[in-house]
Design an enzyme around this catalytic site. Structure first.
Site, PDB file in Angstrom:
ATOM      1  N   CYS A 112     -23.771 -34.529 -50.161  1.00  0.00           N
ATOM      2  CA  CYS A 112     -24.303 -33.662 -51.197  1.00  0.00           C
ATOM      3  C   CYS A 112     -24.659 -34.534 -52.382  1.00  0.00           C
ATOM      4  O   CYS A 112     -23.869 -35.406 -52.760  1.00  0.00           O
ATOM      5  CB  CYS A 112     -23.253 -32.628 -51.590  1.00  0.00           C
ATOM      6  SG  CYS A 112     -23.811 -31.524 -52.896  1.00  0.00           S
ATOM      7  N   HIS A 155     -25.274 -24.997 -46.235  1.00  0.00           N
ATOM      8  CA  HIS A 155     -24.803 -25.843 -47.345  1.00  0.00           C
ATOM      9  C   HIS A 155     -25.453 -25.387 -48.658  1.00  0.00           C
ATOM     10  O   HIS A 155     -24.776 -25.237 -49.676  1.00  0.00           O
ATOM     11  CB  HIS A 155     -25.161 -27.305 -47.020  1.00  0.00           C
ATOM     12  CG  HIS A 155     -24.791 -28.294 -48.080  1.00  0.00           C
ATOM     13  ND1 HIS A 155     -23.825 -29.270 -47.883  1.00  0.00           N
ATOM     14  CD2 HIS A 155     -25.262 -28.481 -49.332  1.00  0.00           C
ATOM     15  CE1 HIS A 155     -23.733 -30.004 -48.988  1.00  0.00           C
ATOM     16  NE2 HIS A 155     -24.585 -29.545 -49.881  1.00  0.00           N
ATOM     17  N   GLU A 156     -26.767 -25.156 -48.617  1.00  0.00           N
ATOM     18  CA  GLU A 156     -27.492 -24.773 -49.841  1.00  0.00           C
ATOM     19  C   GLU A 156     -27.151 -23.349 -50.274  1.00  0.00           C
ATOM     20  O   GLU A 156     -27.027 -23.076 -51.466  1.00  0.00           O
ATOM     21  CB  GLU A 156     -29.000 -24.932 -49.648  1.00  0.00           C
ATOM     22  CG  GLU A 156     -29.466 -26.365 -49.345  1.00  0.00           C
ATOM     23  CD  GLU A 156     -28.965 -27.409 -50.332  1.00  0.00           C
ATOM     24  OE1 GLU A 156     -28.829 -27.092 -51.530  1.00  0.00           O
ATOM     25  OE2 GLU A 156     -28.682 -28.538 -49.900  1.00  0.00           O
ATOM     26  N   HIS A 159     -24.127 -23.428 -52.238  1.00  0.00           N
ATOM     27  CA  HIS A 159     -24.357 -23.830 -53.631  1.00  0.00           C
ATOM     28  C   HIS A 159     -24.692 -22.616 -54.499  1.00  0.00           C
ATOM     29  O   HIS A 159     -24.235 -22.502 -55.628  1.00  0.00           O
ATOM     30  CB  HIS A 159     -25.535 -24.815 -53.726  1.00  0.00           C
ATOM     31  CG  HIS A 159     -25.144 -26.254 -53.536  1.00  0.00           C
ATOM     32  ND1 HIS A 159     -24.174 -26.861 -54.296  1.00  0.00           N
ATOM     33  CD2 HIS A 159     -25.612 -27.202 -52.691  1.00  0.00           C
ATOM     34  CE1 HIS A 159     -24.050 -28.131 -53.915  1.00  0.00           C
ATOM     35  NE2 HIS A 159     -24.912 -28.368 -52.941  1.00  0.00           N
TER      36      HIS A 159
HETATM   37 NI    NI Z   1     -25.221 -30.117 -51.812  1.00  0.00          NI
END
Ligand code: NI
Length: 184
Positions: A112, A155-156, A159
């Site tokens: 990341c 993953h995004e 976020h």
């Molecule tokens: Ni990331």
């Protein structure tokens, strides 16, 4: 080639822990520019020479909140090693509407741009996800993604919900359930 000036915030920044807000359309020109700049930034970060020269870490995904803007927007630029071309995605207001039971994890560990340290352990992800989202003009689409791209989407999306991949690693047993998942 000019690298867009983008400052990616470090995990210590509290804004990364906020839940990003739903985007209302139309987007401002500023937001559109930042979307295209982020894609350019990711593409250039994957060019070894440019990355070295400009001290960039290679990244394939970036969420707006990582640049201090808590809006539900992320971009992905994934280089196809055979064609050397980029597969890019601009994803706004994503929602996972279906996911595979099968779990996978990235063998070398997830990375990341906001986490500037090596973190050992397994991040369980669905091998395939179906995501409903808006494009840059606000039109609604559904996309089914798999493997590395599916991991990047999850993953995004994390976020956008204030979650970092390190949160998903079991601190007491970083390789827990490894044999129950497929390695990518
Ligand atoms: Ni990331």
């Amino acid at each position: 080639m000019e690298v867009p000036k983008i400052k990616v915030l470090d995990e210590k920044d509290k804004i990364l822990r906020t839940v990003s807000k739903t985007v209302i359309f139309p987007l401002s020109d500023k937001d559109k520019k930042l979307i295209y700049d982020s894609i350019k930034f990711l593409e250039l970060s994957q060019d070894e020479e440019i990355a070295k020269k400009c001290h960039l870490r290679p990244g394939m995904g970036l969420a707006f909140v990582q640049m201090g803007i808590p809006k539900r927007i992320f971009v992905i630029a994934n280089k196809d090693e055979d064609s050397n071309k980029f597969e890019t995605h601009i994803i706004i207001n994503p929602e996972i509407i279906a996911q595979s039971e099968e779990l996978v994890y990235v063998g070398e560990g997830e990375g990341c741009l906001s986490v500037n340290r090596y973190v050992e352990g397994i991040v369980p992800r669905h091998a395939r996800v179906t995501v409903k989202y808006n494009d840059i003009d606000g039109n609604e689409h559904t996309i089914r993604v798999r493997e590395e791209i599916a991991v990047a989407f999850q993953h995004e999306i994390d976020h956008l919900n204030g979650i970092l991949f390190v949160d998903r690693i079991d601190k007491n047993n970083p390789f827990k359930d490894k044999d129950k998942m497929r390695e990518l």
